[in-house]
Motif scaffolding. Structure first.
Motif, PDB file in Angstrom:
ATOM      1  N   TYR A 123       0.851  -1.187   0.000  1.00 19.63           N
ATOM      2  CA  TYR A 123       0.000   0.000   0.000  1.00 19.63           C
ATOM      3  C   TYR A 123       0.885   1.235   0.000  1.00 19.63           C
ATOM      4  CZ  TYR A 123      -4.037  -2.837   1.333  1.00 19.63           C
ATOM      5  OH  TYR A 123      -5.053  -3.755   1.346  1.00 19.63           O
ATOM      6  N   THR A 124       0.373   2.285  -0.635  1.00 18.37           N
ATOM      7  CA  THR A 124       0.991   3.605  -0.569  1.00 18.37           C
ATOM      8  C   THR A 124       0.132   4.449   0.369  1.00 18.37           C
ATOM      9  OG1 THR A 124       2.024   3.520  -2.731  1.00 18.37           O
ATOM     10  CG2 THR A 124       1.465   5.705  -1.914  1.00 18.37           C
ATOM     11  N   ILE A 125       0.791   5.256   1.180  1.00 19.92           N
ATOM     12  CA  ILE A 125       0.092   6.164   2.102  1.00 19.92           C
ATOM     13  C   ILE A 125       0.014   7.535   1.445  1.00 19.92           C
ATOM     14  CG2 ILE A 125       0.073   7.215   4.393  1.00 19.92           C
ATOM     15  CD1 ILE A 125       2.053   4.985   5.253  1.00 19.92           C
ATOM     16  N   LEU A 126      -1.170   8.130   1.448  1.00 19.38           N
ATOM     17  CA  LEU A 126      -1.359   9.494   0.963  1.00 19.38           C
ATOM     18  C   LEU A 126      -2.109  10.265   2.035  1.00 19.38           C
ATOM     19  CD1 LEU A 126      -1.245  11.706  -1.185  1.00 19.38           C
ATOM     20  CD2 LEU A 126      -3.356  10.773  -2.140  1.00 19.38           C
ATOM     21  N   MET A 127      -1.451  11.298   2.565  1.00 23.27           N
ATOM     22  CA  MET A 127      -2.054  12.091   3.632  1.00 23.27           C
ATOM     23  C   MET A 127      -1.583  13.527   3.520  1.00 23.27           C
ATOM     24  SD  MET A 127      -1.782  11.486   7.720  1.00 23.27           S
ATOM     25  CE  MET A 127      -3.009  10.210   7.732  1.00 23.27           C
ATOM     26  N   ASP A 128      -2.534  14.442   3.462  1.00 22.83           N
ATOM     27  CA  ASP A 128      -2.234  15.876   3.407  1.00 22.83           C
ATOM     28  C   ASP A 128      -1.232  16.223   2.308  1.00 22.83           C
ATOM     29  OD1 ASP A 128      -3.932  16.210   5.561  1.00 22.83           O
ATOM     30  OD2 ASP A 128      -2.330  16.283   7.051  1.00 22.83           O
ATOM     31  N   GLY A 129      -1.383  15.591   1.155  1.00 20.62           N
ATOM     32  CA  GLY A 129      -0.514  15.886   0.024  1.00 20.62           C
ATOM     33  C   GLY A 129       0.838  15.206   0.061  1.00 20.62           C
ATOM     34  N   GLU A 130       1.151  14.506   1.126  1.00 17.57           N
ATOM     35  CA  GLU A 130       2.410  13.770   1.231  1.00 17.57           C
ATOM     36  C   GLU A 130       2.120  12.293   1.012  1.00 17.57           C
ATOM     37  OE1 GLU A 130       5.557  14.993   1.847  1.00 17.57           O
ATOM     38  OE2 GLU A 130       4.658  16.979   1.659  1.00 17.57           O
ATOM     39  N   PHE A 131       3.033  11.614   0.323  1.00 16.99           N
ATOM     40  CA  PHE A 131       2.817  10.191   0.143  1.00 16.99           C
ATOM     41  C   PHE A 131       4.097   9.411   0.400  1.00 16.99           C
ATOM     42  CE2 PHE A 131       4.250  11.435  -4.021  1.00 16.99           C
ATOM     43  CZ  PHE A 131       4.969  10.348  -4.490  1.00 16.99           C
ATOM     44  N   ALA A 132       3.911   8.165   0.769  1.00 23.83           N
ATOM     45  CA  ALA A 132       5.001   7.217   0.967  1.00 23.83           C
ATOM     46  C   ALA A 132       4.644   5.989   0.137  1.00 23.83           C
ATOM     47  CB  ALA A 132       5.162   6.873   2.441  1.00 23.83           C
ATOM     48  N   GLU A 133       5.286   5.886  -1.018  1.00 21.10           N
ATOM     49  CA  GLU A 133       4.956   4.830  -1.968  1.00 21.10           C
ATOM     50  C   GLU A 133       5.424   3.469  -1.459  1.00 21.10           C
ATOM     51  OE1 GLU A 133       5.372   3.968  -6.724  1.00 21.10           O
ATOM     52  OE2 GLU A 133       6.251   5.778  -5.876  1.00 21.10           O
ATOM     53  N   ASN A 134       4.507   2.506  -1.500  1.00 16.22           N
ATOM     54  CA  ASN A 134       4.792   1.128  -1.079  1.00 16.22           C
ATOM     55  C   ASN A 134       5.422   1.060   0.311  1.00 16.22           C
ATOM     56  OD1 ASN A 134       3.868  -0.192  -3.494  1.00 16.22           O
ATOM     57  ND2 ASN A 134       5.678   0.636  -4.503  1.00 16.22           N
ATOM     58  N   ALA A 135       4.958   1.896   1.218  1.00 18.04           N
ATOM     59  CA  ALA A 135       5.521   1.960   2.572  1.00 18.04           C
ATOM     60  C   ALA A 135       4.888   0.961   3.533  1.00 18.04           C
ATOM     61  CB  ALA A 135       5.356   3.373   3.127  1.00 18.04           C
TER      62      ALA A 135
END
Length: 166
Positions: free
Chosen positions: A76-88
């Motif tokens: 899963y990728t995290i997307l929060m408040d315009g910031e993302f962590a791909e495949n985190a």
């Protein structure tokens, strides 16, 4: 499929304390039901139950990897408040035999998501049972009686010169 053994040990243990995952200024996972996986020479990994993770910030990706001991991992990728962590974030939805406890749990790459232990008592202070029992014993049940004498008032009733009850 390989089995854990002396040359490649894998231990799973429930942790006794509360754990959290923190990303971009937000707690995205909070649980008192985490599992700690210790595998060979790798750093320990905390697995969170899916229901204790804010899945609304996660989006499934196409990435998949295979572990010969645990099975196929999805990401899963995290997307929060315009910031993302791909495949985190990864999960083993159908792990191999012996690894079933991590099914439907999620783990986070700690170089992208902060994962930390929390002192539950500091986060969720609760009165001790003894304190609650003492309060109940001094409480009026509505009939004017209690199990113990009422506590003395901890404030003074104002007099007329101070405006008191008229």
């Amino acid at each position: 499929m390989l089995k854990p053994g002396p040359d490649h040990p894998i231990d799973l243990e429930p942790v006794k304390k509360r754990w959290r995952a923190y990303f971009n200024g937000h707690v995205i996972a909070d649980t008192d039901d985490a599992l700690l996986l210790r595998e060979a020479n790798y750093p320990p990994v905390v697995y969170f139950p899916r229901q204790d993770v804010a899945m609304e910030y996660m989006s499934r990706t196409e990435r998949q990897t295979h572990c010969p001991y645990k099975g196929d991992a999805a990401y899963y990728t995290i997307l929060m408040d315009g910031e993302f962590a791909e495949n985190a974030v990864w999960t083993y939805e159908q792990p191999f035999d012996g690894m079933e406890p991590i099914a439907e749990r999620l783990a986070f790459y700690t170089d992208r998501v902060e994962v930390y232990e929390v002192d539950d008592e500091a986060v969720n202070p609760r009165p001790h049972r003894q304190d609650v029992d003492e309060v109940v014993q001094h409480t009026d049940a509505g009939d004017g009686a209690s199990q113990r004498e009422h506590w003395a008032p901890n404030v003074e009733t104002p007099g007329r010169e101070e405006g008191g009850v008229r």
